[in-house]
Design an enzyme around this catalytic site. Structure first.
Site, short mmCIF file in Angstrom:
data_model
loop_
_atom_site.label_atom_id
_atom_site.label_comp_id
_atom_site.label_asym_id
_atom_site.label_seq_id
_atom_site.Cartn_x
_atom_site.Cartn_y
_atom_site.Cartn_z
N HIS A 66 -12.93 -1.53 -7.26
CA HIS A 66 -14.02 -0.64 -7.65
C HIS A 66 -13.76 0.98 -7.51
CE1 HIS A 66 -15.80 -0.66 -3.27
NE2 HIS A 66 -14.35 -0.37 -3.22
N GLY A 113 4.47 0.92 -1.69
CA GLY A 113 4.51 1.11 -3.21
C GLY A 113 3.29 1.69 -3.81
N ASP A 114 3.33 1.56 -5.11
CA ASP A 114 2.34 2.20 -6.00
C ASP A 114 1.88 0.72 -6.89
OD1 ASP A 114 0.59 3.36 -7.81
OD2 ASP A 114 1.74 5.05 -8.13
N PHE A 115 0.91 0.21 -6.75
CA PHE A 115 0.66 -0.86 -7.63
C PHE A 115 0.01 -0.83 -8.94
CE2 PHE A 115 -3.39 -0.12 -4.93
CZ PHE A 115 -4.17 0.36 -5.65
N ASP A 149 0.92 -1.17 -0.12
CA ASP A 149 -0.12 0.18 0.10
C ASP A 149 0.77 1.09 0.16
OD1 ASP A 149 -2.63 1.62 0.32
OD2 ASP A 149 -3.39 -0.10 1.16
#
EC number: 2.1.1.-
Length: 433
Positions: free
Chosen positions: A330, A311-313, A277
């Site tokens: 969503h 991190g950044d998914f 996250d």
């Protein structure tokens, strides 16, 4: 204008309706009988999950009855339920604000009259009577027409302030702030409008979380969503074959503070876990898992610090065999969802049990699918997001190197488990590349 009914057609319709009334009345009486009460309670107990076969059968019955109602109900009443629907919402808000459920829970088994309830809650007796009439006709509270006394029933009891599901928080937040947000829906769907409903209603360009934080509402939002997660956790944990994962590590992508991961690990003591996250969220998760006062401190050895990954998914995902994502996709439109799914697919460690389990709503029609549609509109108006149908999930999977192995319904949960496995064609392409 349609031709009038012939006498034969009218007689046939009358005969059908009379037969239907007899059948429905007989079935209702059976379900109300003492011999069936225990069976019925297996569907409605709030302490354990219902029997899956009975729940599925009851859901089919509800859908069929609703379809029948739609055939018979006058159109103006259908419209009235929409343009007067605010009445039900705000009457429920009033009951929660006055703590009527708590008051009735402390009363004796005979229940309380409206006057007694009004005295205990500080309400106008006549106005309280009007509010309760609306609620009891929606099966919220039990009413004895002879003694004129109210008691809690299985529905109202869920709103007790100490009930483990904490649904009363949803009434407070969604019946007020989210109710106000919905005012922006008509304008938000116009083609020339870029802002979504929440931004329009509050006249801001901030996202919902930023605006809620500025207003001091964020703790209420977290408390509400956290309670909902706890309420739905039993079905999520029970109704997917998590045992197949064994002692492997599950990386929960966008896993927030780790509530879902913790519920999973406590049920499956061999399993290990991690979270990916944003940095600020991971800092918070570290305190929950690794500070002695943290609620998940008991899981610290199975969720080591190195598995709490900032991190950044949308850009990169660490390599694991098993991934989960709950209530994340969503928030995003299809192009970003494809980017996320491709990032995970590219990092997936190949293996016979490698997978991505997506926990999201399966957008569907019918009376029993209405929660998915409510969720779809809520995502649209608060995050410019959406829920998705099975067809949409399968298309997204196919376009990102996955295939939907199976979709698992989950008891007492608003999500399904959408089980993605690497597609056979994609795996073959990788082997020959």
């Amino acid at each position: 204008m349609d031709a009038p009914l012939t006498d034969a057609e009218r007689t046939a319709l009358q005969t059908s309706l009379e037969a239907l009334n007899r059948q429905v009345e007989a079935t209702r009486n059976i379900l109300r009988s003492n011999s069936q009460k225990a069976l019925l309670q297996t569907l409605h107990t709030d302490q354990e999950l219902p029997d899956p076969a009975l729940e599925a059968l009851a859901g089919k019955t509800i859908n069929l009855l609703h379809e029948t109602q739609q055939l018979l109900e006058p159109g103006h009443l259908v419209l009235a339920d929409h343009f007067l629907g605010y009445v039900s919402t705000k009457c429920l808000c009033a009951a929660v604000e006055l703590k009527l459920v708590d008051i009735l829970a402390d009363a004796d088994e005979a229940g309380m009259t409206v006057d007694e309830l009004a005295d205990a809650s500080g309400a106008h007796p006549d106005r309280l009577q009007q509010v309760l009439r609306v609620l009891r006709n929606d099966n919220i509270f039990d009413y004895d027409a002879v003694s004129h006394r109210y008691r809690n029933n299985r529905v109202s009891a869920l709103l007790h302030s100490e009930h483990w599901t904490q649904w009363h928080n949803w009434v407070d937040l969604y019946g007020n702030e989210f109710y106000d947000i919905a005012r922006g829906i008509p304008r938000s769907i116009r083609r020339e409008e870029a802002r979504w409903a929440a931004q329009i209603n509050f006249d801001t360009n901030d996202d919902m979380f930023t605006y809620f934080q500025a207003q001091g509402w964020l703790p209420r939002l977290h408390r509400t969503l956290g309670g909902g997660a706890i309420a739905q956790a039993p079905g999520i944990v029970a109704d997917y074959p998590w045992h197949e994962i064994g002692s492997r590590t599950v990386l929960d992508v966008g896993g927030g503070g780790g509530g879902f991961l913790a519920s999973l690990l406590r049920e499956y003591p061999q399993m290990r876990g991690g979270i990916l996250d944003l940095p600020r969220t991971i800092e918070h998760a570290c305190t929950l898992f690794h500070e002695p006062q943290g609620p998940y401190f008991d899981l610290r050895e199975r969720v080591p610090r190195e598995n709490l990954i900032a991190g950044d998914f949308l850009k990169a995902v660490p390599a694991f065999e098993i991934y989960t994502m709950k209530w994340v996709l969503h928030d995003w439109k299809d192009p970003d969802v494809l980017t996320i799914l491709r990032c995970i697919r590219a990092s997936l460690i190949p293996g016979p049990d490698s997978r991505l389990v997506i926990l999201e709503s399966n957008l569907s029609d019918g009376q029993m699918g209405r929660l998915s549609r409510y969720g779809d509109i809520n995502m649209m108006m608060t995050a410019n997001g959406q829920e998705r149908s099975e067809e949409q999930w399968r298309a997204l999977a196919a376009a990102s190197g996955w295939e939907v192995s199976r979709i698992y319904p989950m008891r007492r949960a608003w999500v399904c488990a959408i089980d993605l496995r690497p597609s056979a064609s994609e795996s073959g392409d990788r082997k020959h590349s």
